[in-house]
Design a protein around this motif. Structure first.
Motif, short mmCIF file in Angstrom:
data_model
loop_
_atom_site.label_atom_id
_atom_site.label_comp_id
_atom_site.label_asym_id
_atom_site.label_seq_id
_atom_site.Cartn_x
_atom_site.Cartn_y
_atom_site.Cartn_z
N GLN A 127 0.82 -1.37 -0.08
CA GLN A 127 0.07 -0.09 0.00
C GLN A 127 0.93 1.21 0.06
O GLN A 127 2.12 1.23 0.37
CB GLN A 127 -1.01 -0.05 1.42
N GLU A 128 0.47 2.31 -0.38
CA GLU A 128 1.18 3.45 -0.60
C GLU A 128 1.59 3.94 0.95
O GLU A 128 2.71 4.49 1.02
CB GLU A 128 0.02 4.98 -0.91
N LYS A 129 0.80 3.60 2.09
CA LYS A 129 1.24 4.11 3.33
C LYS A 129 2.39 3.22 3.86
O LYS A 129 2.96 3.47 5.02
CB LYS A 129 -0.03 3.98 4.41
N SER A 130 2.75 2.11 3.05
CA SER A 130 3.92 1.29 3.53
C SER A 130 5.08 1.76 2.97
O SER A 130 6.15 1.21 3.28
CB SER A 130 3.39 -0.15 3.05
N VAL A 131 5.14 2.72 2.18
CA VAL A 131 6.52 3.09 1.36
C VAL A 131 7.49 3.53 2.35
O VAL A 131 8.56 3.00 2.47
CB VAL A 131 6.17 4.07 0.39
N ASP A 132 7.18 4.49 3.37
CA ASP A 132 8.11 4.72 4.23
C ASP A 132 8.95 3.58 5.06
O ASP A 132 9.93 3.73 5.32
CB ASP A 132 7.65 5.82 5.23
N SER A 133 8.04 2.65 5.36
CA SER A 133 8.25 1.77 6.26
C SER A 133 9.38 0.75 5.64
O SER A 133 10.46 0.40 6.12
CB SER A 133 7.03 0.64 6.81
N VAL A 134 8.97 0.41 4.35
CA VAL A 134 9.68 -0.26 3.48
C VAL A 134 11.30 0.28 3.19
O VAL A 134 12.24 -0.44 3.01
CB VAL A 134 8.99 -0.79 2.21
N ILE A 135 11.31 1.60 2.72
CA ILE A 135 12.34 1.99 2.28
C ILE A 135 13.43 2.65 3.63
O ILE A 135 14.41 3.39 3.21
CB ILE A 135 12.10 3.15 1.35
N GLY A 136 12.86 2.82 4.79
CA GLY A 136 13.15 3.37 5.67
C GLY A 136 14.43 2.76 6.23
O GLY A 136 14.51 2.72 7.68
N MET A 137 15.35 1.71 5.70
CA MET A 137 16.24 0.83 6.40
C MET A 137 17.65 1.79 6.78
O MET A 137 17.87 2.73 5.94
CB MET A 137 16.71 -0.15 5.58
N PRO A 138 18.24 1.73 7.94
CA PRO A 138 19.15 2.43 8.30
C PRO A 138 20.47 1.87 7.44
O PRO A 138 20.74 1.01 6.84
CB PRO A 138 19.40 2.04 9.65
N THR A 139 21.35 2.98 7.37
CA THR A 139 22.68 2.71 6.68
C THR A 139 23.42 1.51 7.19
O THR A 139 23.28 1.15 8.53
CB THR A 139 23.73 4.01 6.93
N GLY A 140 23.81 0.46 6.26
CA GLY A 140 24.43 -0.67 6.62
C GLY A 140 23.34 -1.68 6.56
O GLY A 140 23.74 -3.02 6.79
N ALA A 141 22.06 -1.51 6.45
CA ALA A 141 21.19 -2.48 6.33
C ALA A 141 20.42 -2.56 5.14
O ALA A 141 19.23 -1.76 5.16
CB ALA A 141 20.35 -2.43 7.70
N PRO A 142 21.06 -2.93 3.98
CA PRO A 142 20.24 -2.40 2.79
C PRO A 142 19.15 -3.23 2.46
O PRO A 142 19.01 -4.58 2.82
CB PRO A 142 21.34 -2.74 1.91
N ILE A 143 18.25 -2.65 1.58
CA ILE A 143 17.10 -3.33 1.03
C ILE A 143 16.97 -2.49 -0.29
O ILE A 143 17.07 -1.21 -0.62
CB ILE A 143 16.00 -3.51 1.72
N VAL A 144 16.38 -3.61 -1.33
CA VAL A 144 16.11 -2.78 -2.88
C VAL A 144 14.65 -2.62 -2.66
O VAL A 144 13.81 -3.43 -2.09
CB VAL A 144 16.56 -3.81 -3.89
N ALA A 145 14.12 -1.58 -2.85
CA ALA A 145 12.80 -1.22 -2.97
C ALA A 145 11.89 -0.78 -4.07
O ALA A 145 12.50 0.20 -4.63
CB ALA A 145 12.19 -0.42 -1.53
N VAL A 146 10.92 -1.29 -4.31
CA VAL A 146 9.89 -0.63 -5.65
C VAL A 146 8.91 0.15 -4.96
O VAL A 146 8.59 0.48 -3.59
CB VAL A 146 9.49 -1.71 -6.57
N ASP A 147 8.18 1.11 -5.92
CA ASP A 147 7.21 1.81 -5.39
C ASP A 147 6.06 1.11 -5.03
O ASP A 147 5.96 -0.27 -5.44
CB ASP A 147 6.74 2.73 -6.56
#
Length: 203
Positions: A127-147
């Motif tokens: 969902q749109e409201k999930s974007v910040d949660s998914v992309i909000g990983m701290p430095t050193g803990a990477p994740i690739v994310a799409v819209d």
């Protein structure tokens, strides 16, 4: 009825088995709830388009060389299963994980990325409201994310990663892209040649 502990035991048994990597799923698709399936189905469509097969039995691979599997794994309701999936993924032959979750606390992609590291994880905000949660990983803990909702692109990204080690997949990606280019060119020509009214009547 299959329990969470049954699934956890099964994952660990698969990880401990001496299984040929060519017969195990290459991509793991997980989602926080089956209600996310409508959005996550785009990932299945992309993988199917690129010639992947769906593997529903770990010990009985389909004919396709490259395959994927799908599980429901809730970060909040089944945290032990989430940990087990992330911890065993590499030993089970998984090379990339696509993880989708919805809501403001879309923790599944992020937590899975941390647990499965260094295995790459592509996060899909359902969902749109999930974007910040998914992309909000701290430095050193990477994740690739799409819209939000772009699980089709998530699967394309997963295959791009796999393609670095498999020329056959690179060829499939190039062929898919060339088909997209050809479709746009054909549409452009028909729109020009038929005019707007004729084009709209033809579709």
């Amino acid at each position: 009825m299959t329990t969470e502990h049954d699934l956890i035991d099964e994952l660990h048994e698969q990880a401990a088995a001496d299984t040929d990597p060519e017969t195990t799923p290459d991509v793991g698709i997980i989602m926080g709830s089956d209600s996310d399936l409508d959005v996550m189905f785009g990932a299945h469509e992309a993988l199917d388009t690129l010639g992947f097969g769906e593997q529903t039995d770990y010990h009985d691979a389909p004919d396709e060389r490259f395959t994927y599997e799908t599980y429901v794994v809730s970060a909040h309701r089944t945290p032990d299963l989430m940990y087990a999936y992330g911890e065993t993924a590499a030993d089970r032959g998984i090379e990339v994980i696509i993880a989708g979750a919805g809501g403001k606390s879309a923790d599944l992609p992020n937590m899975t990325a941390s647990i499965a590291y260094p295995l790459p994880v592509v996060g899909v905000p359902v969902q749109e409201k999930s974007v910040d949660s998914v992309i909000g990983m701290p430095t050193g803990a990477p994740i690739v994310a799409v819209d939000a909702g772009k699980s089709f692109n998530a699967a394309l990204s997963a295959v791009q990663m796999l393609a670095r080690g498999h020329a056959e997949l690179e060829d499939r990606l190039v062929e898919y892209h060339e088909e997209l280019v050809a479709d746009v060119a054909d549409t452009s020509a028909r729109l020009h040649d038929l005019g707007v009214s004729g084009f709209r009547d033809s579709v």
